[in-house]
Design an enzyme around this catalytic site. Structure first.
Site, PDB file in Angstrom:
ATOM      1  NE  ARG A  46      -9.257 -17.778  -4.212  1.00 15.11           N
ATOM      2  CZ  ARG A  46      -9.395 -17.619  -2.857  1.00 15.11           C
ATOM      3  NH1 ARG A  46     -10.401 -17.807  -2.217  1.00 15.11           N
ATOM      4  NH2 ARG A  46      -8.047 -17.606  -2.119  1.00 15.11           N
ATOM      5  CD1 TRP A  52       1.501 -14.839  -0.407  1.00 14.51           C
ATOM      6  CD2 TRP A  52      -0.112 -15.779   0.938  1.00 14.51           C
ATOM      7  NE1 TRP A  52       0.147 -14.501  -0.511  1.00 14.51           N
ATOM      8  CE2 TRP A  52      -0.744 -14.963   0.069  1.00 14.51           C
ATOM      9  CE3 TRP A  52      -0.722 -16.721   1.854  1.00 14.51           C
ATOM     10  CZ2 TRP A  52      -2.229 -14.954   0.231  1.00 14.51           C
ATOM     11  CZ3 TRP A  52      -2.225 -16.518   1.947  1.00 14.51           C
ATOM     12  CH2 TRP A  52      -2.838 -15.797   1.041  1.00 14.51           C
ATOM     13  CB  THR A  79      -8.567 -14.690  10.689  1.00  9.67           C
ATOM     14  OG1 THR A  79      -7.873 -15.431  11.654  1.00  9.67           O
ATOM     15  CG2 THR A  79      -8.147 -14.967   9.295  1.00  9.67           C
ATOM     16  CG  LEU A 127     -11.184 -19.603  15.964  1.00 13.32           C
ATOM     17  CD1 LEU A 127     -12.340 -19.582  16.983  1.00 13.32           C
ATOM     18  CD2 LEU A 127     -11.594 -19.617  14.470  1.00 13.32           C
ATOM     19  CG  ASP A 131      -4.914 -12.420   7.129  1.00 13.60           C
ATOM     20  OD1 ASP A 131      -4.178 -11.346   7.394  1.00 13.60           O
ATOM     21  OD2 ASP A 131      -4.669 -13.531   7.822  1.00 13.60           O
ATOM     22  CD  GLU A 165     -25.498 -48.751  -1.856  1.00 13.64           C
ATOM     23  OE1 GLU A 165     -25.645 -49.122  -0.534  1.00 13.64           O
ATOM     24  OE2 GLU A 165     -25.474 -47.494  -2.360  1.00 13.64           O
ATOM     25  CB  SER A 195       0.329 -14.255   8.299  1.00 12.07           C
ATOM     26  OG  SER A 195      -0.897 -13.861   7.709  1.00 12.07           O
ATOM     27  CB  CYS A 211     -29.288 -48.845  -1.167  1.00 12.93           C
ATOM     28  SG  CYS A 211     -28.942 -47.264  -1.831  1.00 12.93           S
ATOM     29  CB  THR A 264       0.594 -18.492  12.827  1.00 10.82           C
ATOM     30  OG1 THR A 264       0.155 -17.885  13.973  1.00 10.82           O
ATOM     31  CG2 THR A 264       0.715 -20.158  13.146  1.00 10.82           C
TER      32      THR A 264
END
Length: 366
Positions: free
Chosen positions: A210, A173, A199, A297, A203, A55, A171, A87, A164
């Site tokens: 990014r 890709w 994970t 998870l 990985d 505003e 994994s 505001c 997965t």
């Protein structure tokens, strides 16, 4: 005719609000359009906490033309002193003639008080135009204000048969480059990215944004019940929050020396209390959480009742029944015990499909 005109200007305010998608938190994403005699004389959006609200940007652009003008704003104008003045007071001082808000502010400090303040100043104030669209812009803020926890998404990259990773953990890709770039959009709009120790071990991800231009990075949170994370893990570089169920003072000291916060939230069974973790993140101003973990998870978050929606990228490939699934949950004996989902959006991203699905059942178990 007037209703269509109002809806058109409110849609413009909503598009402006979306420009704050990556930076407005912990505040809501808000857009504002000021119209005089059918012409836009000022507009703005909230870019970053601590900076002027939508505003104020619109009023500064409109100048004297704001007097007797109609103000379209995607959220009820604030009525309290936070990092910036109210505001509602600025709108009243500018002498605007009418204010149309898409939705009431769920913040208990406002929650109708902004509209009443305008009405007390003799300004017509309406609320509810394109409310559903306005809520879609701020699911995390609404959740934090009403439920005391963030809006939680699971991001999953899987094969067409729902796998997965291979049995050996490989994994990279499963999905293509376009889907991976698209995933950074969900990171960028999130206040926190959550993963598990499995994970991190498999990985060693960074979990930073990014592929999307943004001036802030989400908080990186690692669930690590036994505090096994290596101090050299890439996810810890630049600071992170590690949540554990163990004391382990020596390991905690090593992590603290590297600028990592360690938080103990045991649930009494040797695991992290995920529901309490979400309440703690809400207390820290976290609106949206993106969980990028493995099946364990994902299953734990579903069992804890803290998941609101899933962003699933499906690749046109099959990995077989021995590969790892999406969520490790206890065996179901009857179909009615499963999680019912609703497709909110389905689209192709590169060679893959992106499914946005929301939980319909067991959503509020936490």
């Amino acid at each position: 005719m007037e209703g269509r005109i109002d809806a058109g200007f409110m849609a413009r305010a909503l598009r402006l609000a979306a420009r704050g998608l990556y930076g407005a938190s912990p505040n809501p994403r808000v857009g504002c359009v000021i119209v005089k005699d059918g012409i836009v004389v000022g507009e703005g959006f909230h870019r970053k906490a601590g900076e002027p609200h939508a505003e104020i940007h619109a009023l500064e652009q409109a100048g004297p033309a704001a007097r007797d003008a109609v103000v379209y704003v995607s959220l009820e104008p604030c009525s309290h002193h936070g990092r910036t003045p109210p505001c509602a007071d600025r709108l009243a001082a500018a002498g605007v003639g009418r204010v149309v808000a898409a939705m009431q502010d769920p913040n208990p400090l406002v929650c109708g008080a902004g509209l009443r303040r305008l009405q007390d100043a003799g300004i017509a104030a309406d609320c509810g135009l394109l409310e559903a669209q306005a809520r879609e812009l701020n699911p995390g803020f609404v959740s934090r204000m009403i439920r005391g926890r963030p809006w939680v998404r699971l991001k999953i990259a899987a094969s067409l048969d729902g796998k997965t990773a291979l049995l050996n953990g490989a994994s990279r890709w499963i999905t293509g480059a376009a889907a991976r770039r698209d995933g950074h959009h969900w990171r960028a709009r999130s206040c926190a990215v959550l993963t598990g120790i499995g994970t991190v071990r498999d990985d060693d991800p960074q979990l930073t944004v990014r592929a999307v231009e943004t001036f802030r990075q989400p908080l990186r949170v690692v669930v690590d019940s036994r505090l096994e994370i290596a101090p050299e893990a890439r996810v810890l570089q630049g600071g992170a929050l590690v949540v554990t169920a163990q004391a382990e003072p020596a390991r905690r000291a090593v992590l603290r020396e590297r600028g990592v916060e360690v938080l103990a939230l045991p649930n009494g069974r040797g695991k992290v209390d995920l529901a309490e973790l979400m309440r703690e993140l809400a207390r820290r101003g976290i609106n949206e959480v993106l969980a990028e973990g493995g099946a364990r998870l994902n299953g734990a978050l579903l069992e804890a009742g803290v998941v609101d929606e899933l962003v699933v990228y499906l690749a046109p490939r099959l990995l077989g029944h021995r590969a790892r699934g999406m969520a490790d949950i206890p065996e179901l004996r009857t179909l009615d015990k499963g999680w019912d989902l609703r497709f909110a959006d389905v689209r192709q991203v590169g060679a893959d499909l992106r499914l946005l699905v929301r939980l319909e059942a067991r959503q509020a178990v936490a």
